[in-house]
Scaffold this motif. Structure first.
Motif, mmCIF file in Angstrom:
data_model
loop_
_atom_site.group_PDB
_atom_site.id
_atom_site.type_symbol
_atom_site.label_atom_id
_atom_site.label_comp_id
_atom_site.label_asym_id
_atom_site.label_seq_id
_atom_site.Cartn_x
_atom_site.Cartn_y
_atom_site.Cartn_z
ATOM 1 N N GLU A 31 0.830 -1.199 0.000
ATOM 2 C CA GLU A 31 0.000 0.000 0.000
ATOM 3 C C GLU A 31 0.869 1.256 0.000
ATOM 4 O O GLU A 31 0.549 2.252 -0.654
ATOM 5 C CB GLU A 31 -0.931 0.009 1.214
ATOM 6 N N ALA A 32 1.967 1.221 0.728
ATOM 7 C CA ALA A 32 2.881 2.355 0.756
ATOM 8 C C ALA A 32 3.386 2.682 -0.651
ATOM 9 O O ALA A 32 3.463 3.858 -1.036
ATOM 10 C CB ALA A 32 4.054 2.061 1.687
ATOM 11 N N GLU A 33 3.728 1.646 -1.429
ATOM 12 C CA GLU A 33 4.190 1.884 -2.796
ATOM 13 C C GLU A 33 3.079 2.456 -3.662
ATOM 14 O O GLU A 33 3.319 3.377 -4.463
ATOM 15 C CB GLU A 33 4.715 0.588 -3.413
ATOM 16 N N GLN A 34 1.876 1.947 -3.526
ATOM 17 C CA GLN A 34 0.755 2.478 -4.299
ATOM 18 C C GLN A 34 0.563 3.970 -4.019
ATOM 19 O O GLN A 34 0.331 4.762 -4.937
ATOM 20 C CB GLN A 34 -0.526 1.719 -3.945
ATOM 21 N N ILE A 35 0.686 4.348 -2.765
ATOM 22 C CA ILE A 35 0.443 5.749 -2.374
ATOM 23 C C ILE A 35 1.572 6.650 -2.853
ATOM 24 O O ILE A 35 1.328 7.715 -3.425
ATOM 25 C CB ILE A 35 0.257 5.843 -0.850
ATOM 26 N N ILE A 36 2.812 6.255 -2.619
ATOM 27 C CA ILE A 36 3.928 7.140 -2.961
ATOM 28 C C ILE A 36 3.999 7.384 -4.467
ATOM 29 O O ILE A 36 4.371 8.473 -4.919
ATOM 30 C CB ILE A 36 5.267 6.573 -2.426
ATOM 31 N N ARG A 37 3.588 6.394 -5.269
ATOM 32 C CA ARG A 37 3.586 6.585 -6.719
ATOM 33 C C ARG A 37 2.508 7.583 -7.156
ATOM 34 O O ARG A 37 2.643 8.210 -8.210
ATOM 35 C CB ARG A 37 3.416 5.252 -7.429
ATOM 36 N N CYS A 38 1.464 7.719 -6.362
ATOM 37 C CA CYS A 38 0.425 8.710 -6.682
ATOM 38 C C CYS A 38 0.961 10.132 -6.641
ATOM 39 O O CYS A 38 0.457 11.013 -7.349
ATOM 40 C CB CYS A 38 -0.741 8.583 -5.699
ATOM 41 N N TYR A 39 1.982 10.377 -5.832
ATOM 42 C CA TYR A 39 2.539 11.725 -5.742
ATOM 43 C C TYR A 39 3.442 12.054 -6.924
ATOM 44 O O TYR A 39 3.654 13.220 -7.251
ATOM 45 C CB TYR A 39 3.317 11.879 -4.429
ATOM 46 N N GLU A 40 3.971 11.014 -7.563
ATOM 47 C CA GLU A 40 4.901 11.225 -8.675
ATOM 48 C C GLU A 40 4.203 11.385 -10.018
ATOM 49 O O GLU A 40 4.712 12.077 -10.912
ATOM 50 C CB GLU A 40 5.885 10.038 -8.706
ATOM 51 N N ARG A 41 3.040 10.777 -10.186
ATOM 52 C CA ARG A 41 2.393 10.787 -11.497
ATOM 53 C C ARG A 41 1.998 12.180 -11.980
ATOM 54 O O ARG A 41 2.186 12.480 -13.163
ATOM 55 C CB ARG A 41 1.179 9.847 -11.498
ATOM 56 N N VAL A 43 3.375 15.094 -11.665
ATOM 57 C CA VAL A 43 4.494 15.862 -12.201
ATOM 58 C C VAL A 43 5.051 15.202 -13.463
ATOM 59 O O VAL A 43 5.499 15.893 -14.400
ATOM 60 C CB VAL A 43 5.586 16.048 -11.122
ATOM 61 N N ARG A 44 4.986 13.877 -13.538
ATOM 62 C CA ARG A 44 5.471 13.191 -14.746
ATOM 63 C C ARG A 44 4.560 13.468 -15.939
ATOM 64 O O ARG A 44 5.031 13.709 -17.058
ATOM 65 C CB ARG A 44 5.587 11.686 -14.474
ATOM 66 N N TYR A 45 3.238 13.422 -15.722
ATOM 67 C CA TYR A 45 2.322 13.682 -16.828
ATOM 68 C C TYR A 45 2.270 15.158 -17.200
ATOM 69 O O TYR A 45 2.044 15.500 -18.361
ATOM 70 C CB TYR A 45 0.932 13.151 -16.492
ATOM 71 N N THR A 52 -0.427 21.261 -23.058
ATOM 72 C CA THR A 52 -1.869 21.126 -22.820
ATOM 73 C C THR A 52 -2.242 20.904 -21.363
ATOM 74 O O THR A 52 -3.317 21.342 -20.928
ATOM 75 C CB THR A 52 -2.443 19.958 -23.643
ATOM 76 N N ALA A 53 -1.410 20.219 -20.598
ATOM 77 C CA ALA A 53 -1.767 19.878 -19.225
ATOM 78 C C ALA A 53 -1.736 21.095 -18.317
ATOM 79 O O ALA A 53 -0.789 21.889 -18.351
ATOM 80 C CB ALA A 53 -0.826 18.809 -18.684
ATOM 81 N N ARG A 54 -2.763 21.245 -17.506
ATOM 82 C CA ARG A 54 -2.825 22.260 -16.454
ATOM 83 C C ARG A 54 -3.398 21.555 -15.230
ATOM 84 O O ARG A 54 -4.532 21.117 -15.229
ATOM 85 C CB ARG A 54 -3.704 23.439 -16.851
ATOM 86 N N LEU A 55 -2.575 21.448 -14.196
ATOM 87 C CA LEU A 55 -2.970 20.715 -12.994
ATOM 88 C C LEU A 55 -2.848 21.598 -11.765
ATOM 89 O O LEU A 55 -1.971 22.476 -11.687
ATOM 90 C CB LEU A 55 -2.081 19.482 -12.807
ATOM 91 N N HIS A 56 -3.728 21.362 -10.802
ATOM 92 C CA HIS A 56 -3.641 21.990 -9.488
ATOM 93 C C HIS A 56 -3.418 20.869 -8.475
ATOM 94 O O HIS A 56 -4.205 19.924 -8.420
ATOM 95 C CB HIS A 56 -4.937 22.737 -9.162
ATOM 96 N N VAL A 57 -2.347 20.962 -7.700
ATOM 97 C CA VAL A 57 -2.019 19.905 -6.748
ATOM 98 C C VAL A 57 -1.753 20.536 -5.393
ATOM 99 O O VAL A 57 -0.948 21.460 -5.270
ATOM 100 C CB VAL A 57 -0.794 19.089 -7.200
ATOM 101 N N PHE A 256 -7.680 8.066 -18.421
ATOM 102 C CA PHE A 256 -8.413 9.302 -18.661
ATOM 103 C C PHE A 256 -7.512 10.466 -19.055
ATOM 104 O O PHE A 256 -7.685 11.078 -20.115
ATOM 105 C CB PHE A 256 -9.224 9.698 -17.422
ATOM 106 N N PHE A 257 -6.526 10.770 -18.230
ATOM 107 C CA PHE A 257 -5.796 12.026 -18.404
ATOM 108 C C PHE A 257 -4.984 12.056 -19.695
ATOM 109 O O PHE A 257 -5.040 13.047 -20.446
ATOM 110 C CB PHE A 257 -4.889 12.285 -17.202
ATOM 111 N N ALA A 258 -4.222 11.011 -19.979
ATOM 112 C CA ALA A 258 -3.407 11.011 -21.197
ATOM 113 C C ALA A 258 -4.266 11.104 -22.462
ATOM 114 O O ALA A 258 -3.983 11.939 -23.341
ATOM 115 C CB ALA A 258 -2.506 9.773 -21.227
ATOM 116 N N PRO A 259 -5.328 10.302 -22.626
ATOM 117 C CA PRO A 259 -6.185 10.471 -23.807
ATOM 118 C C PRO A 259 -6.832 11.855 -23.876
ATOM 119 O O PRO A 259 -6.985 12.423 -24.962
ATOM 120 C CB PRO A 259 -7.241 9.375 -23.637
ATOM 121 N N TYR A 260 -7.204 12.389 -22.741
ATOM 122 C CA TYR A 260 -7.758 13.747 -22.675
ATOM 123 C C TYR A 260 -6.754 14.747 -23.234
ATOM 124 O O TYR A 260 -7.081 15.587 -24.096
ATOM 125 C CB TYR A 260 -8.122 14.020 -21.213
#
Length: 418
Positions: A31-41, A43-45, A52-57, A256-260
């Motif tokens: 679960e720790a790995e699943q969560i920590i990877r959520c913080y990296e995605r 900025v990578r995308y 085109t990408a505009r994100l608020h984090v 969702f996000f990449a095809p968008y």
């Protein structure tokens, strides 16, 4: 087509309670790995789609403190280079950072005297992590009350996002696709309504075609379909299988996000991603509104009250215990003229005890709250003792030690949190 210009502000909210990243990597590494990877995605995308990408984090201050902790960096190094990730956020021009309270408190449930420090500590943590601060504010758990407006403006925020169902436009026409100005005691700030239904879809699963069709239908049915329309979606960015999906192509960013972004890049998508600061600079609010006190919809609650966090007698008693400690802290601050390490230690524990997660899970996580209030009370006793030792006998009674509830309560095992 409606003939309107539709803009989309997409927000992700990130938070873990104090110490939870360490507990997770020890108790549940998967679960720790699943969560920590959520913080990296994000900025990578954002780097993959700079055009085109505009994100608020938004990150809570206590989460950033954990990500800045060298021990946490070492424990997660086999999964992710955390400093490199934070540096990516610092450099990402298409990610707009969003502020919140330091320990992710329910602001309407904590003493107003603590609001400025919750806001200031969160901004300081963001500055340490990213070298920049935020213009926008996300109320933790979407728990907002109008009395917060002056504190937010004083802290340096220009706008805030609230759940659209809580917005009460002064013209009486409900319109979730435009910004508003809200004022309290002569202090005003820009308010952006979040679309609740679209945000739930963002949290649980959607695709780019469904999104554009639903947005166009909603905009066409809105009160001002031919004006500039601002669609705001916001959700947790690390909770649920949709975001934690390890097969990236089946999760939020891959499915969702990449095809968008690809369709926006192709020039035929009817929705334009936008950062809120840029949109509001070009489209300042002209309408006034008030906001009904509430929080976001969770489980059986609709978000019009705070029952999720204060619905039981034990939850209310725990919140009262924290507030009583805060009042005692402020009283000692007025009495002590010299710096006091015990008082400062107590202060940190009191602010941590205001973490919403400790109340969110009914009564199951109350031991985490008392694990902070009990030592905080002891530290306040120590601070009071220094004052009592220096005071004439007649004044010593006024600063005698006080007991606090929660002593002897065991702490449950680690788990993911809001």
């Amino acid at each position: 087509m409606t003939g309107s210009t539709i803009f989309h502000a997409l927000g992700l909210h990130m938070h873990q309670p104090p110490g939870n990243l360490r507990l997770l990597i020890e108790a549940n590494p998967e679960e720790a790995e699943q969560i920590i990877r959520c913080y990296e995605r994000p900025v990578r995308y954002a780097a993959r789609y700079p055009d085109t990408a505009r994100l608020h984090v938004g990150f809570s201050g206590v989460l950033l403190e954990q990500l800045l902790d060298p021990d946490i960096v070492d424990r997660y190094r086999h999964i992710l280079d955390i400093p490199e990730m934070l540096d990516g956020y610092a450099r990402a021009e298409n990610i707009e950072l969003i502020g919140m309270g330091h320990s992710h408190p329910i602001f309407p449930l904590i003493p107003q005297a603590d609001w400025p420090e919750q806001l200031a500590r969160a901004r300081a943590a963001m500055l340490r992590a990213f070298g920049r601060t935020a213009l926008g504010f996300w109320p933790p758990e979407m728990a907002f009350t109008m009395e917060m407006v002056p504190a937010l403006v004083e802290a340096g925020y220009h706008y805030l996002v609230v759940d659209g169902v809580q917005v009460r436009p002064e013209d009486g026409i409900t319109d979730a696709f435009r910004p508003y100005q809200v004022c309290h005691e002569g202090v005003c700030i820009t308010l952006v309504p979040r679309d609740r239904d679209l945000s739930k879809a963002q949290e649980h699963g959607l695709d780019a075609t469904w999104f554009q069709n639903d947005v166009r239908w909603r905009v066409g049915d809105s009160p001002r379909p031919h004006e500039s329309r601002l669609v705001t979606t916001w959700s947790d960015g690390e909770n649920g299988g949709w975001f934690r999906q390890t097969r990236e192509g089946s999760g939020f960013f891959g499915y969702f996000f990449a095809p968008y972004m690809e369709q926006v890049r192709g020039g035929e998508y009817p929705i334009t991603p936008v950062s809120l600061s840029a949109y509001l600079a070009d489209n300042p609010p002209v309408a006034q509104a008030q906001v009904q006190t509430g929080a976001w919809s969770v489980g059986p609650t609709a978000g019009y009250d705070r029952a999720q966090w204060s619905g039981s007698e034990r939850q209310r008693a725990a919140a009262t215990a924290v507030s009583d400690l805060s009042a005692r802290y402020w009283d000692l601050c007025e009495r002590l003229s010299a710096p006091c390490p015990a008082l400062e230690h107590a202060r940190t524990l009191i602010l941590e005890a205001q973490t919403s997660c400790f109340l969110f899970w009914g009564e199951a996580w109350l031991p985490h709250l008392y694990a902070r209030t009990v030592p905080a009370a002891a530290q306040l006793d120590a601070a009071a003792a220094t004052l009592r030792d220096a005071a004439p006998p007649a004044l010593a009674e006024a600063v005698s030690p006080q007991t606090n509830p929660g002593a002897g309560v065991s702490t449950p095992a680690a788990g993911s949190a809001r």
